[in-house]
Design an enzyme around this catalytic site. Sequence first.
Site, PDB file in Angstrom:
ATOM      1  N   ASN B  43     -93.399  68.669  -1.566  1.00 42.91           N
ATOM      2  CA  ASN B  43     -94.319  68.954  -0.460  1.00 42.91           C
ATOM      3  C   ASN B  43     -95.747  69.065  -0.995  1.00 42.91           C
ATOM      4  O   ASN B  43     -95.988  69.746  -1.993  1.00 42.91           O
ATOM      5  CB  ASN B  43     -93.885  70.285   0.188  1.00 42.91           C
ATOM      6  CG  ASN B  43     -94.632  70.582   1.467  1.00 42.91           C
ATOM      7  OD1 ASN B  43     -95.855  70.753   1.461  1.00 42.91           O
ATOM      8  ND2 ASN B  43     -93.914  70.661   2.563  1.00 42.91           N
ATOM      9  N   HIS B  54     -94.110  65.738   3.213  1.00 43.13           N
ATOM     10  CA  HIS B  54     -93.002  66.642   2.936  1.00 43.13           C
ATOM     11  C   HIS B  54     -92.328  66.144   1.655  1.00 43.13           C
ATOM     12  O   HIS B  54     -92.627  65.061   1.158  1.00 43.13           O
ATOM     13  CB  HIS B  54     -92.039  66.653   4.124  1.00 43.13           C
ATOM     14  CG  HIS B  54     -92.451  67.607   5.197  1.00 43.13           C
ATOM     15  ND1 HIS B  54     -91.617  68.005   6.221  1.00 43.13           N
ATOM     16  CD2 HIS B  54     -93.620  68.277   5.391  1.00 43.13           C
ATOM     17  CE1 HIS B  54     -92.246  68.862   7.007  1.00 43.13           C
ATOM     18  NE2 HIS B  54     -93.462  69.047   6.531  1.00 43.13           N
ATOM     19  N   GLU B  56     -89.330  65.028   1.056  1.00 44.99           N
ATOM     20  CA  GLU B  56     -88.561  63.795   1.221  1.00 44.99           C
ATOM     21  C   GLU B  56     -89.473  62.592   1.395  1.00 44.99           C
ATOM     22  O   GLU B  56     -89.203  61.511   0.862  1.00 44.99           O
ATOM     23  CB  GLU B  56     -87.623  63.911   2.435  1.00 44.99           C
ATOM     24  CG  GLU B  56     -86.556  65.008   2.301  1.00 44.99           C
ATOM     25  CD  GLU B  56     -87.018  66.353   2.832  1.00 44.99           C
ATOM     26  OE1 GLU B  56     -88.239  66.646   2.812  1.00 44.99           O
ATOM     27  OE2 GLU B  56     -86.165  67.140   3.287  1.00 44.99           O
ATOM     28  N   SER B  79     -82.590  71.831   3.820  1.00 41.07           N
ATOM     29  CA  SER B  79     -82.170  71.001   4.951  1.00 41.07           C
ATOM     30  C   SER B  79     -83.368  70.237   5.524  1.00 41.07           C
ATOM     31  O   SER B  79     -84.413  70.833   5.796  1.00 41.07           O
ATOM     32  CB  SER B  79     -81.561  71.907   6.030  1.00 41.07           C
ATOM     33  OG  SER B  79     -81.234  71.159   7.187  1.00 41.07           O
ATOM     34  N   CYS B  81     -86.095  68.629   7.781  1.00 37.27           N
ATOM     35  CA  CYS B  81     -86.621  68.860   9.131  1.00 37.27           C
ATOM     36  C   CYS B  81     -86.433  67.577   9.962  1.00 37.27           C
ATOM     37  O   CYS B  81     -85.999  66.549   9.455  1.00 37.27           O
ATOM     38  CB  CYS B  81     -88.090  69.268   9.055  1.00 37.27           C
ATOM     39  SG  CYS B  81     -89.239  67.902   8.752  1.00 37.27           S
ATOM     40  N   CYS B  84     -88.179  64.509   8.480  1.00 40.22           N
ATOM     41  CA  CYS B  84     -87.512  63.909   7.312  1.00 40.22           C
ATOM     42  C   CYS B  84     -86.123  63.390   7.672  1.00 40.22           C
ATOM     43  O   CYS B  84     -85.655  62.401   7.091  1.00 40.22           O
ATOM     44  CB  CYS B  84     -87.473  64.928   6.183  1.00 40.22           C
ATOM     45  SG  CYS B  84     -89.161  65.371   5.644  1.00 40.22           S
ATOM     46  N   ASP B 144     -95.963  74.520   8.144  1.00 39.71           N
ATOM     47  CA  ASP B 144     -95.309  73.320   7.626  1.00 39.71           C
ATOM     48  C   ASP B 144     -94.187  72.808   8.515  1.00 39.71           C
ATOM     49  O   ASP B 144     -93.802  71.644   8.434  1.00 39.71           O
ATOM     50  CB  ASP B 144     -94.768  73.578   6.220  1.00 39.71           C
ATOM     51  CG  ASP B 144     -94.490  72.279   5.479  1.00 39.71           C
ATOM     52  OD1 ASP B 144     -95.421  71.465   5.378  1.00 39.71           O
ATOM     53  OD2 ASP B 144     -93.352  72.069   5.039  1.00 39.71           O
TER      54      ASP B 144
END
Lengths: 148, 148
Positions: B43, B54, B56, B79, B81, B84, B144
């Site tokens: 991030n 982010h 990912e 996990s 979001c 992503c 975020d």
Amino acid sequence: MINAERLLETAYDEAQRGLAEGGIPIGAALFDSAGKLLGRGHNRRVQDGDPSVHAETDAFRNAGRRRGYRDTIMVTTLSPCWYCSGLVRQFGIGTVIVGESRTFTGGHDWLAEHGVSVTVLDDQRCVEMMTRFIAERPELWYEDIGVD
Amino acid sequence: MINAERLLETAYDEAQRGLAEGGIPIGAALFDSAGKLLGRGHNRRVQDGDPSVHAETDAFRNAGRRRGYRDTIMVTTLSPCWYCSGLVRQFGIGTVIVGESRTFTGGHDWLAEHGVSVTVLDDQRCVEMMTRFIAERPELWYEDIGVD
């Protein structure tokens, strides 16, 4: 009162800039509820060699950091793919205006089901722009939406 | 045979780098099906002033352009979001390994429903890292994930 067709002009102009750069012609812009521009951008896969920059993510990035997005409007020339639809849902962008969804349909119905105000304009210039691009550069287009 | 815990080490290391930079400690890495690293990242909201990066999306960006993702594995400390998760679905990433989903649950069940192979490790170090971060910097964390 927001004039959706007027807001689309900015996204369309971004798409045309991308096309002139040799890129994928998809543009987007983020506005506040009064129609003030917060950020604008276009797909940069070719220009930056960056698969993570779709039109919507570029406009979102160029708007900078914000605490909330509920009163913002994402305008895009093409129905947002799942990646960009996920962006809208996660950050709570309240309104999405789509130029067209004939050449590609992403997650805009899913967004509407989750409370986003969605308008699809079926703009003929946007349809023609993507139809021509997909016919001329199918390999780029399918790469951009993850189709093998 | 893929060792999920081993792949998670790279994502965890990225999260720790982000934390050391004063950022949000979420890391990710993209591997091929043989476990070869394609891209890693974290991030970068604070570091780059960029809300679109982010963990990912950074790992995905750093892997560069590819034609297909079906045989790739996205490993993330947290996990994913909706943003992503949308990335994973649109690009057809076949496998997702999640460090933990106790401190935040995004779209990993939705991905599993759409054919993605999802493993949630419930890694204690990842839980502790995010629990501490959220307690210390709640304003950054909620920014975020788009929570006002």
